[in-house]
Scaffold this motif. Structure first.
Motif, short mmCIF file in Angstrom:
data_model
loop_
_atom_site.label_atom_id
_atom_site.label_comp_id
_atom_site.label_asym_id
_atom_site.label_seq_id
_atom_site.Cartn_x
_atom_site.Cartn_y
_atom_site.Cartn_z
N PHE A 91 0.85 -1.18 0.00
CA PHE A 91 0.00 0.00 0.00
C PHE A 91 0.89 1.23 0.00
O PHE A 91 1.90 1.27 0.69
N SER A 92 0.49 2.25 -0.75
CA SER A 92 1.16 3.54 -0.73
C SER A 92 0.09 4.59 -0.49
O SER A 92 -0.87 4.68 -1.26
N LEU A 93 0.22 5.37 0.55
CA LEU A 93 -0.77 6.37 0.92
C LEU A 93 -0.09 7.73 1.03
O LEU A 93 1.05 7.83 1.48
N SER A 94 -0.80 8.78 0.64
CA SER A 94 -0.27 10.13 0.84
C SER A 94 -1.41 11.11 0.99
O SER A 94 -2.53 10.86 0.54
N GLY A 95 -1.13 12.23 1.62
CA GLY A 95 -2.13 13.26 1.79
C GLY A 95 -1.46 14.58 2.09
O GLY A 95 -0.31 14.64 2.51
N THR A 96 -2.20 15.66 1.85
CA THR A 96 -1.69 16.99 2.14
C THR A 96 -2.84 17.93 2.48
O THR A 96 -3.97 17.74 2.02
N SER A 97 -2.56 18.91 3.29
CA SER A 97 -3.54 19.96 3.57
C SER A 97 -3.23 21.22 2.79
O SER A 97 -3.81 22.27 3.03
N LEU A 98 -2.31 21.14 1.85
CA LEU A 98 -1.87 22.31 1.09
C LEU A 98 -2.67 22.55 -0.19
O LEU A 98 -2.35 23.44 -0.96
N LEU A 99 -3.72 21.75 -0.43
CA LEU A 99 -4.54 21.95 -1.62
C LEU A 99 -5.35 23.23 -1.50
O LEU A 99 -5.74 23.63 -0.40
#
Length: 86
Positions: free
Chosen positions: A31-39
Motif C-alpha cells: 500500500f502507498s498512501l499520501s495526503g496533504t492539507s496544502l490543496l
C-alpha cells in the motif's frame, strides 16, 4: 511486514501539512498512501471552497479511481478500469 512513514510540518505554524506511508504486507501486497492539507480550498469561506479529493486503488485486475470536489458529490465519479484499459 514493513512500514515507512513520513510527515512534513509547516515552518510557520508547526501543523502537519503532508503525510506519506508505504506498507508492505505478507503475500506481496504493498500500500502507498499520501495526503496533504496544502490543496487550494477553504471550508470557512463564504461560499465555502472545496478541495480536490483523489483516490486510486491499483490491483492485478485493474484500477478503481475517484477524483472530485469534497464539497460537491456530483463533481466526480467512481470508475473501474480493467487490466485491458477498458
Amino acid at each position: 511486514d514493513k512500514v515507512y512513514c513520513s510527515m512534513r510540518h509547516s515552518e510557520k505554524t508547526g501543523a502537519d501539512v503532508a503525510h506519506s506511508a508505504t506498507i508492505e504486507c505478507n503475500g506481496g501486497v504493498t500500500f502507498s498512501l499520501s495526503g496533504t492539507s496544502l490543496l487550494p480550498g477553504y471550508e470557512h469561506a463564504d461560499p465555502p471552497i472545496g478541495k480536490q479529493l483523489s483516490i486510486r486503488i491499483f490491483g492485478t485486475n485493474g484500477a478503481l479511481t475517484y477524483i472530485g470536489n469534497d464539497r460537491d458529490p456530483r463533481s466526480g465519479h467512481l470508475e473501474f478500469i480493467d487490466g485491458n484499459g477498458k
